[in-house]
Design an enzyme around this catalytic site. Structure first.
Site, PDB file in Angstrom:
ATOM      1  N   CYS A  35       6.029  10.761  12.433  1.00 40.11           N
ATOM      2  CA  CYS A  35       4.621  10.418  12.215  1.00 40.11           C
ATOM      3  C   CYS A  35       3.755  11.668  12.105  1.00 40.11           C
ATOM      4  O   CYS A  35       2.990  11.830  11.153  1.00 40.11           O
ATOM      5  CB  CYS A  35       4.137   9.525  13.351  1.00 40.11           C
ATOM      6  SG  CYS A  35       2.385   9.184  13.285  1.00 40.11           S
ATOM      7  N   CYS A  64       3.094   9.686   8.743  1.00 44.08           N
ATOM      8  CA  CYS A  64       1.728   9.141   8.701  1.00 44.08           C
ATOM      9  C   CYS A  64       0.630  10.190   8.577  1.00 44.08           C
ATOM     10  O   CYS A  64      -0.249  10.078   7.724  1.00 44.08           O
ATOM     11  CB  CYS A  64       1.445   8.346   9.979  1.00 44.08           C
ATOM     12  SG  CYS A  64       2.849   7.502  10.690  1.00 44.08           S
ATOM     13  N   LYS A  88       0.823  12.612   5.457  1.00 50.41           N
ATOM     14  CA  LYS A  88       0.674  11.735   4.290  1.00 50.41           C
ATOM     15  C   LYS A  88      -0.785  11.348   4.086  1.00 50.41           C
ATOM     16  O   LYS A  88      -1.322  11.424   2.988  1.00 50.41           O
ATOM     17  CB  LYS A  88       1.555  10.496   4.513  1.00 50.41           C
ATOM     18  CG  LYS A  88       1.514   9.427   3.441  1.00 50.41           C
ATOM     19  CD  LYS A  88       0.410   8.427   3.584  1.00 50.41           C
ATOM     20  CE  LYS A  88       0.284   7.750   4.904  1.00 50.41           C
ATOM     21  NZ  LYS A  88       1.323   6.833   5.254  1.00 50.41           N
ATOM     22  N   TYR A 118       6.714   1.332   0.812  1.00 45.98           N
ATOM     23  CA  TYR A 118       5.544   2.078   1.279  1.00 45.98           C
ATOM     24  C   TYR A 118       5.517   3.518   0.754  1.00 45.98           C
ATOM     25  O   TYR A 118       4.534   3.982   0.195  1.00 45.98           O
ATOM     26  CB  TYR A 118       5.594   2.208   2.796  1.00 45.98           C
ATOM     27  CG  TYR A 118       5.177   1.057   3.652  1.00 45.98           C
ATOM     28  CD1 TYR A 118       6.037  -0.012   3.908  1.00 45.98           C
ATOM     29  CD2 TYR A 118       3.929   1.063   4.269  1.00 45.98           C
ATOM     30  CE1 TYR A 118       5.657  -1.039   4.750  1.00 45.98           C
ATOM     31  CE2 TYR A 118       3.552   0.032   5.125  1.00 45.98           C
ATOM     32  CZ  TYR A 118       4.420  -1.017   5.373  1.00 45.98           C
ATOM     33  OH  TYR A 118       4.058  -2.022   6.203  1.00 45.98           O
ATOM     34  N   GLU A 132       2.937   5.275  -1.979  1.00 47.56           N
ATOM     35  CA  GLU A 132       2.000   6.259  -1.428  1.00 47.56           C
ATOM     36  C   GLU A 132       2.162   7.613  -2.120  1.00 47.56           C
ATOM     37  O   GLU A 132       1.182   8.243  -2.532  1.00 47.56           O
ATOM     38  CB  GLU A 132       2.191   6.392   0.085  1.00 47.56           C
ATOM     39  CG  GLU A 132       1.740   5.141   0.826  1.00 47.56           C
ATOM     40  CD  GLU A 132       1.880   5.231   2.344  1.00 47.56           C
ATOM     41  OE1 GLU A 132       1.235   4.428   3.025  1.00 47.56           O
ATOM     42  OE2 GLU A 132       2.637   6.082   2.851  1.00 47.56           O
ATOM     43  N   HIS A 156     -23.999  -6.643   4.945  1.00 46.68           N
ATOM     44  CA  HIS A 156     -24.346  -6.554   3.537  1.00 46.68           C
ATOM     45  C   HIS A 156     -24.979  -5.213   3.201  1.00 46.68           C
ATOM     46  O   HIS A 156     -25.813  -4.743   3.965  1.00 46.68           O
ATOM     47  CB  HIS A 156     -25.323  -7.683   3.199  1.00 46.68           C
ATOM     48  CG  HIS A 156     -25.584  -7.803   1.740  1.00 46.68           C
ATOM     49  ND1 HIS A 156     -24.623  -8.240   0.846  1.00 46.68           N
ATOM     50  CD2 HIS A 156     -26.694  -7.529   1.009  1.00 46.68           C
ATOM     51  CE1 HIS A 156     -25.144  -8.234  -0.376  1.00 46.68           C
ATOM     52  NE2 HIS A 156     -26.390  -7.800  -0.303  1.00 46.68           N
ATOM     53  N   GLU A 166     -17.531  -7.980   3.732  1.00 39.29           N
ATOM     54  CA  GLU A 166     -18.223  -9.264   3.912  1.00 39.29           C
ATOM     55  C   GLU A 166     -17.589 -10.358   3.060  1.00 39.29           C
ATOM     56  O   GLU A 166     -17.738 -11.545   3.346  1.00 39.29           O
ATOM     57  CB  GLU A 166     -19.716  -9.140   3.595  1.00 39.29           C
ATOM     58  CG  GLU A 166     -20.036  -8.902   2.139  1.00 39.29           C
ATOM     59  CD  GLU A 166     -21.548  -8.836   1.864  1.00 39.29           C
ATOM     60  OE1 GLU A 166     -22.293  -9.615   2.474  1.00 39.29           O
ATOM     61  OE2 GLU A 166     -21.964  -7.994   1.038  1.00 39.29           O
TER      62      GLU A 166
HETATM   63  P1  NDP Z   1      11.150   0.666   2.331  1.00 43.54           P
HETATM   64  O1  NDP Z   1      12.297   0.019   2.995  1.00 43.54           O
HETATM   65  O2  NDP Z   1       9.787   0.180   2.573  1.00 43.54           O
HETATM   66  O3  NDP Z   1      11.390   0.631   0.763  1.00 43.54           O
HETATM   67  C1  NDP Z   1      12.573   1.110   0.206  1.00 43.54           C
HETATM   68  C2  NDP Z   1      12.503   0.906  -1.294  1.00 43.54           C
HETATM   69  O4  NDP Z   1      13.610   1.512  -1.909  1.00 43.54           O
HETATM   70  C3  NDP Z   1      12.512  -0.559  -1.681  1.00 43.54           C
HETATM   71  O5  NDP Z   1      11.685  -0.727  -2.789  1.00 43.54           O
HETATM   72  C4  NDP Z   1      13.967  -0.786  -2.046  1.00 43.54           C
HETATM   73  O6  NDP Z   1      14.152  -1.790  -2.997  1.00 43.54           O
HETATM   74  C5  NDP Z   1      14.349   0.537  -2.651  1.00 43.54           C
HETATM   75  N1  NDP Z   1      15.761   0.830  -2.508  1.00 43.54           N
HETATM   76  C6  NDP Z   1      16.509   0.763  -1.385  1.00 43.54           C
HETATM   77  N2  NDP Z   1      17.783   1.117  -1.635  1.00 43.54           N
HETATM   78  C7  NDP Z   1      17.839   1.407  -2.959  1.00 43.54           C
HETATM   79  C8  NDP Z   1      18.898   1.806  -3.820  1.00 43.54           C
HETATM   80  N3  NDP Z   1      20.137   1.981  -3.368  1.00 43.54           N
HETATM   81  N4  NDP Z   1      18.613   2.020  -5.106  1.00 43.54           N
HETATM   82  C9  NDP Z   1      17.361   1.833  -5.583  1.00 43.54           C
HETATM   83  N5  NDP Z   1      16.319   1.450  -4.816  1.00 43.54           N
HETATM   84  C10 NDP Z   1      16.566   1.232  -3.518  1.00 43.54           C
HETATM   85  O7  NDP Z   1      11.341   2.195   2.663  1.00 43.54           O
HETATM   86  P2  NDP Z   1      10.388   3.442   2.567  1.00 43.54           P
HETATM   87  O8  NDP Z   1      11.357   4.566   2.437  1.00 43.54           O
HETATM   88  O9  NDP Z   1       9.322   3.281   1.554  1.00 43.54           O
HETATM   89  O10 NDP Z   1       9.695   3.454   4.003  1.00 43.54           O
HETATM   90  C11 NDP Z   1      10.441   3.258   5.199  1.00 43.54           C
HETATM   91  C12 NDP Z   1       9.592   2.604   6.238  1.00 43.54           C
HETATM   92  O11 NDP Z   1       8.671   3.526   6.766  1.00 43.54           O
HETATM   93  C13 NDP Z   1       8.727   1.455   5.723  1.00 43.54           C
HETATM   94  O12 NDP Z   1       9.423   0.243   5.671  1.00 43.54           O
HETATM   95  C14 NDP Z   1       7.614   1.428   6.731  1.00 43.54           C
HETATM   96  O13 NDP Z   1       7.969   0.608   7.817  1.00 43.54           O
HETATM   97  C15 NDP Z   1       7.499   2.860   7.169  1.00 43.54           C
HETATM   98  N6  NDP Z   1       6.320   3.469   6.553  1.00 43.54           N
HETATM   99  C16 NDP Z   1       5.072   3.011   6.879  1.00 43.54           C
HETATM  100  C17 NDP Z   1       3.952   3.539   6.301  1.00 43.54           C
HETATM  101  C18 NDP Z   1       2.609   3.019   6.634  1.00 43.54           C
HETATM  102  O14 NDP Z   1       2.468   2.353   7.654  1.00 43.54           O
HETATM  103  N7  NDP Z   1       1.602   3.260   5.809  1.00 43.54           N
HETATM  104  C19 NDP Z   1       4.046   4.637   5.331  1.00 43.54           C
HETATM  105  C20 NDP Z   1       5.391   5.029   5.044  1.00 43.54           C
HETATM  106  C21 NDP Z   1       6.468   4.469   5.645  1.00 43.54           C
HETATM  107  P3  NDP Z   1      14.273  -3.346  -2.637  1.00 43.54           P
HETATM  108  O15 NDP Z   1      12.893  -3.811  -2.288  1.00 43.54           O
HETATM  109  O16 NDP Z   1      14.791  -3.936  -3.899  1.00 43.54           O
HETATM  110  O17 NDP Z   1      15.226  -3.445  -1.499  1.00 43.54           O
END
Ligand code: NDP
Length: 454
Positions: A44, A49, A52, A180, A184, A438, A443
């Site tokens: 984080c 977080c 980022k 996510y 981002e 407002h 709102e």
């Molecule tokens: P996520 O699990 O959110 O997303 C992973 C993405 O990668 C999905 O779109 C997934 O597709 C795709 N993917 C997974 N495996 C493959 C593959 N083998 N080939 C191609 N595409 C693939 O992971 P992130 O890395 O984005 O983030 C991890 C976690 O970190 C998040 O889930 C969140 O909990 C946390 N986070 C929170 C934030 C916030 O609160 N603002 C900011 C950043 C991270 P599919 O959907 O098809 O499985």
């Protein structure tokens, strides 16, 4: 509390959850050590977080400067400059300041900080280099780490970890993934002038979010310069010239200056020796715990990203409070995972709490869906083509608000307050009887009168 162990508690990992657990437990009188191999504050603070969000601010500022023109401020386009090394250096200074705060928080609470990599020698003993430490309780709070799919040329692909320290920005970038981190970072790069393409294997990114939110976000991001390509994935990457050639599943190839994978994060348990002691890992590689964060080994507990609950800092913090209370306080409380509000800091932001429409349709009876889409007031003068979406999902029989979702500026700030109302069981009638502030976007959440669907 003392027995013949060196400590009452050793926490492995000084991330959000680990530091909170160590501090809270020490404040309850426990003798606590935390072992950390990398940086204080974990993902984080160091590569998640916090940096980022700083990058998102930096990325959005170019747009703010452009928008100012409609308000009479002019910055000639040929005088606009952005210096990436300045942003990275200032971010690094801030992160170092936070590292120091984490150190002081731990030290002031009386927690011993041990720097190094821990591995279990038995269920109450950890080795760190040549030293070994024993504790009555050991908590694994080692977090998670980005995973990059195994494709030829994987070594050319960066993860979010490296993105925070890029020496220079490329002219073009490919971001791989649709969660996510992908949306981002695609927004950060595009806002900073990098020609950015997001590649997602499915037919609509942001799986798990409300479908209207996903579609609406997909219509907004291209306006900010993020090119979206769905239904395609990376098959191989190779170095070519000063950049990379990316071979895609549809048979095409793309040339780019940078490839970043944001394809999920795995539990970080390497080298701990957990399974040898009888601690189970599930099919996804996460440490298996019960609702009290207890593994199959009585002395070993685990929390945070490593146990596969939502990978969010506030979740780890809350888990730490529950566990500390159980180990050294007066309670056996359990975590409540309902109504966890979350934001995705894409541009514009997503803020969400509660059920998606699809989830609510599965688990509840008749619904009322309220939706409002509009141009934020700021853009009436800026002239920017950006729209916001707000959506409420209401259970018809009880009038309870089951889900609140938004895409728009400051969505996270707005949805946090709605989460409190929803935790308290707010009904649509409560929303309706609340007077708006407002003029704000927020709102709109209390003025949606007619359902758009049932
Ligand atoms: P996520 O699990 O959110 O997303 C992973 C993405 O990668 C999905 O779109 C997934 O597709 C795709 N993917 C997974 N495996 C493959 C593959 N083998 N080939 C191609 N595409 C693939 O992971 P992130 O890395 O984005 O983030 C991890 C976690 O970190 C998040 O889930 C969140 O909990 C946390 N986070 C929170 C934030 C916030 O609160 N603002 C900011 C950043 C991270 P599919 O959907 O098809 O499985």
């Amino acid at each position: 509390m003392s027995d013949n162990h060196d400590y009452d508690l050793i926490v492995i990992g000084a991330g959000s959850g680990g530091v909170r657990l160590a501090r809270m437990s020490a404040q309850r009188g426990a003798r606590v050590a935390v072992i950390e191999s990398r940086y204080l504050g974990g993902t984080c603070v160091n590569v998640g977080c916090v940096p980022k969000k700083l990058f998102v601010y930096g990325s959005h500022m170019g747009e703010d400067i452009e928008d100012a023109a409609g308000y009479g401020w002019s910055v000639p386009a040929d005088q606009m400059r952005f210096d990436w090394p300045t942003l990275v250096a200032n971010k690094n200074t801030e992160i170092e300041r936070l590292n120091g705060i984490y150190r002081r928080l731990l030290e002031n609470a009386g927690v011993t900080i041990i720097e190094g990599t821990a591995s279990f020698t038995d269920s109450n003993t950890l080795a760190v280099g040549d030293a070994s430490y024993t504790a009555k309780h050991i908590t694994v709070a080692t977090g998670s780490w980005p995973v990059t799919p195994d494709v030829p040329g994987k070594e050319c692909i960066l993860s979010s970890n490296e993105m925070f320290y890029l020496p220079q920005l490329p002219r073009q970038a490919v971001v791989w993934g649709g969660g996510y981190i992908a949306v981002e970072f695609a927004g950060i790069l595009a806002g900073l002038g990098v020609e950015t393409t997001l590649l997602y294997r499915g037919d609509m990114f942001l799986r798990g979010f409300d479908d209207d939110i996903r579609r609406f976000t997909a219509s907004e991001l291209p306006k900010k310069g993020v090119k979206l390509r769905f239904g395609v994935t990376i098959e191989a990457v190779r170095s070519e010239g000063a950049g990379y050639a990316v071979q895609l599943s549809d048979g095409t190839e793309m040339a780019t200056g940078l490839v970043m994978a944001a394809t999920g994060r795995r539990a970080l348990v390497d080298g701990l020796g957990l399974e040898e002691l009888g601690v189970q890992l599930n099919a996804g590689g996460h440490v298996v715990v019960d609702q009290h964060f207890q593994t199959a080994v009585p002395s070993i507990t685990a929390l945070g990203d490593v146990i596969g609950t939502p990978q969010l800092t506030p979740v780890a913090l809350a888990q730490a409070m529950v566990l500390s209370r159980r180990l050294f306080g007066d309670g056996e409380g359990v975590m409540d995972y309902t109504c966890i509000a979350t934001a995705v800091f894409c541009q514009p932001n997503i803020g969400t709490v509660g059920l998606t429409e699809a989830e609510a349709r599965e688990s509840h009876g008749k619904l009322r869906i309220y939706r409002s889409e509009f141009k934020p007031m700021k853009h009436t003068l800026s002239g920017r083509d950006e729209r916001s979406l707000m959506k409420l999902i209401v259970e018809d029989s009880t009038d309870r608000v089951l889900g609140a979702h938004m895409v728009g500026p400051d969505a996270g700030e707005i949805v946090q307050g709605l989460a409190v109302a929803m935790k308290a069981g707010a009904t649509k009638a409560h929303f309706d009887s609340t007077l708006g502030i407002h003029p704000t976007s927020a709102e709109e959440f209390v003025t949606m009168r007619e359902p758009v669907a049932e």
